[in-house]
Write an enzyme that holds these catalytic residues in place. Structure first.
Site, PDB file in Angstrom:
ATOM      1  N   HIS A 139       0.843  -1.188   0.000  1.00 32.03           N
ATOM      2  CA  HIS A 139       0.000   0.000   0.000  1.00 32.03           C
ATOM      3  C   HIS A 139       0.878   1.237   0.000  1.00 32.03           C
ATOM      4  O   HIS A 139       1.843   1.308   0.775  1.00 32.03           O
ATOM      5  CB  HIS A 139      -0.898  -0.010   1.240  1.00 32.03           C
ATOM      6  CG  HIS A 139      -1.690   1.249   1.395  1.00 32.03           C
ATOM      7  ND1 HIS A 139      -2.414   1.787   0.359  1.00 32.03           N
ATOM      8  CD2 HIS A 139      -1.859   2.084   2.443  1.00 32.03           C
ATOM      9  CE1 HIS A 139      -2.997   2.900   0.771  1.00 32.03           C
ATOM     10  NE2 HIS A 139      -2.675   3.101   2.040  1.00 32.03           N
TER      11      HIS A 139
ATOM     12  N   HIS B 259       0.744   5.832  -0.910  1.00 36.02           N
ATOM     13  CA  HIS B 259       0.034   7.035  -1.368  1.00 36.02           C
ATOM     14  C   HIS B 259       0.916   7.711  -2.411  1.00 36.02           C
ATOM     15  O   HIS B 259       1.066   8.930  -2.402  1.00 36.02           O
ATOM     16  CB  HIS B 259      -0.216   7.997  -0.203  1.00 36.02           C
ATOM     17  CG  HIS B 259      -0.998   7.415   0.924  1.00 36.02           C
ATOM     18  ND1 HIS B 259      -0.923   7.910   2.217  1.00 36.02           N
ATOM     19  CD2 HIS B 259      -1.888   6.389   0.964  1.00 36.02           C
ATOM     20  CE1 HIS B 259      -1.731   7.202   3.000  1.00 36.02           C
ATOM     21  NE2 HIS B 259      -2.325   6.266   2.263  1.00 36.02           N
TER      22      HIS B 259
ATOM     23  N   ASP C  30       1.715  -4.658 -20.820  1.00 37.99           N
ATOM     24  CA  ASP C  30       2.596  -5.729 -20.326  1.00 37.99           C
ATOM     25  C   ASP C  30       2.272  -6.087 -18.879  1.00 37.99           C
ATOM     26  O   ASP C  30       2.023  -7.235 -18.542  1.00 37.99           O
ATOM     27  CB  ASP C  30       4.062  -5.256 -20.334  1.00 37.99           C
ATOM     28  CG  ASP C  30       4.655  -5.164 -21.728  1.00 37.99           C
ATOM     29  OD1 ASP C  30       4.070  -5.712 -22.675  1.00 37.99           O
ATOM     30  OD2 ASP C  30       5.731  -4.542 -21.848  1.00 37.99           O
TER      31      ASP C  30
ATOM     32  N   HIS D  73      -7.798   7.951  -1.909  1.00 40.49           N
ATOM     33  CA  HIS D  73      -6.908   7.376  -0.905  1.00 40.49           C
ATOM     34  C   HIS D  73      -5.520   7.070  -1.470  1.00 40.49           C
ATOM     35  O   HIS D  73      -4.571   7.806  -1.208  1.00 40.49           O
ATOM     36  CB  HIS D  73      -7.583   6.127  -0.308  1.00 40.49           C
ATOM     37  CG  HIS D  73      -6.789   5.470   0.768  1.00 40.49           C
ATOM     38  ND1 HIS D  73      -7.240   4.380   1.465  1.00 40.49           N
ATOM     39  CD2 HIS D  73      -5.559   5.729   1.250  1.00 40.49           C
ATOM     40  CE1 HIS D  73      -6.322   4.013   2.347  1.00 40.49           C
ATOM     41  NE2 HIS D  73      -5.282   4.810   2.224  1.00 40.49           N
TER      42      HIS D  73
ATOM     43  N   TYR E 117       8.397 -13.252 -21.769  1.00 41.60           N
ATOM     44  CA  TYR E 117       9.438 -12.292 -21.428  1.00 41.60           C
ATOM     45  C   TYR E 117      10.243 -12.739 -20.201  1.00 41.60           C
ATOM     46  O   TYR E 117       9.737 -13.410 -19.320  1.00 41.60           O
ATOM     47  CB  TYR E 117       8.783 -10.934 -21.147  1.00 41.60           C
ATOM     48  CG  TYR E 117       9.721  -9.853 -20.715  1.00 41.60           C
ATOM     49  CD1 TYR E 117      10.492  -9.166 -21.632  1.00 41.60           C
ATOM     50  CD2 TYR E 117       9.827  -9.511 -19.369  1.00 41.60           C
ATOM     51  CE1 TYR E 117      11.351  -8.167 -21.227  1.00 41.60           C
ATOM     52  CE2 TYR E 117      10.679  -8.513 -18.956  1.00 41.60           C
ATOM     53  CZ  TYR E 117      11.443  -7.848 -19.892  1.00 41.60           C
ATOM     54  OH  TYR E 117      12.290  -6.859 -19.479  1.00 41.60           O
TER      55      TYR E 117
HETATM   56 ZN   LIG Z   1      -3.375   4.706   3.098  1.00 40.57          ZN
END
Ligand SMILES: [Zn+2]
Length: 237
Positions: A112, A114, A137, A177, A231
């Protein structure tokens, strides 16, 4: 049950401890990649990794600076997001990671961030259109938009899973977010987070100059198939 599954169940306790230590070291080390690629500010962002053969995952502790992260302060949680091992509280995003592991058994890593450009698309509530061969790709099409969801229950995890299940993309822009990415292991999830930010930036710049040209679906399909299946370094046969 697969042979792999059968083998895992009979793994000796020593093997399981070794797998756990190896995953902890891997997840700790991968946090440096988020800093290296400029995807995080302060303590935002996190990497987690499923521990092979156990219903557990390793994740970043909450509120510890990236400079201080090491294998020693990573935390281990069960698939409900409850702490199993570690001296710190787990990341505040742990419930979302746990929801993904519970509902997507093939996922071995979750990231995660930002990161700036991708999150700017999320703030506008727009999926990133597939207008670059690198996107075809890696993501096999657009990078989709997930719902607006508040932290505190399963809403973020549910939004990630509902958007990515059955989608080629390994990254989702959660509206207002940021980015969640998944992979077969934590390193693949980090790669998807890095590539997501890279294409978000390029498509944004392209937009400033005019309307980016779409890639025909047939060509997207061919590029995706080649990259996923051909690839890279192949093992000798
Ligand atoms: Zn967050």
């Amino acid at each position: 049950m697969s042979r792999e599954g059968a083998r895992r169940e009979t793994a000796a306790p020593g093997d399981r401890a070794a797998e756990r230590s190896r995953t902890i070291a891997t997840v700790a080390g991968l946090h440096a990649e988020l800093v290296r690629y400029n995807l995080v500010a302060w303590t935002a962002g996190n990497v987690s990794g499923r521990i092979p053969g156990e219903d557990l995952f390793v994740i970043k502790p909450s509120g510890v600076s990236y400079d201080e992260l090491s294998a020693a302060n990573m935390v281990v949680c069960d698939l409900d997001g409850d702490l199993v091992q570690g001296a710190h509280a787990p990341s505040s995003d742990t419930a979302a990671h746990a929801y993904v592991y519970r509902n997507m058994p093939d996922v071995g890593g979750v990231v995660h961030t930002h990161s700036t450009y991708a999150t700017a698309w999320a703030a506008r509530g727009e999926a990133i259109p597939c207008v670059l061969t690198a996107m075809a790709d890696e993501f096999g099409g657009e990078i989709p938009l997930g719902p607006f969801a508040l932290i505190g229950d399963d809403s973020i995890g549910r939004g990630i899973v509902e958007t990515l299940k059955g989608h080629r993309s390994k990254a989702v822009l959660m509206r207002n977010h940021g980015v969640f990415s998944i992979g077969k292991d934590p390193r693949a999830a980090v790669k998807a987070a890095v590539m997501c930010e890279d294409v978000a930036r390029t498509v944004h710049v392209a937009r400033q100059l005019g309307e980016p040209l779409p890639i025909p679906q047939d060509d997207i399909d061919r590029l995706y198939d080649r990259y996923q299946n051909v690839y890279g370094q192949r093992s000798p046969r």
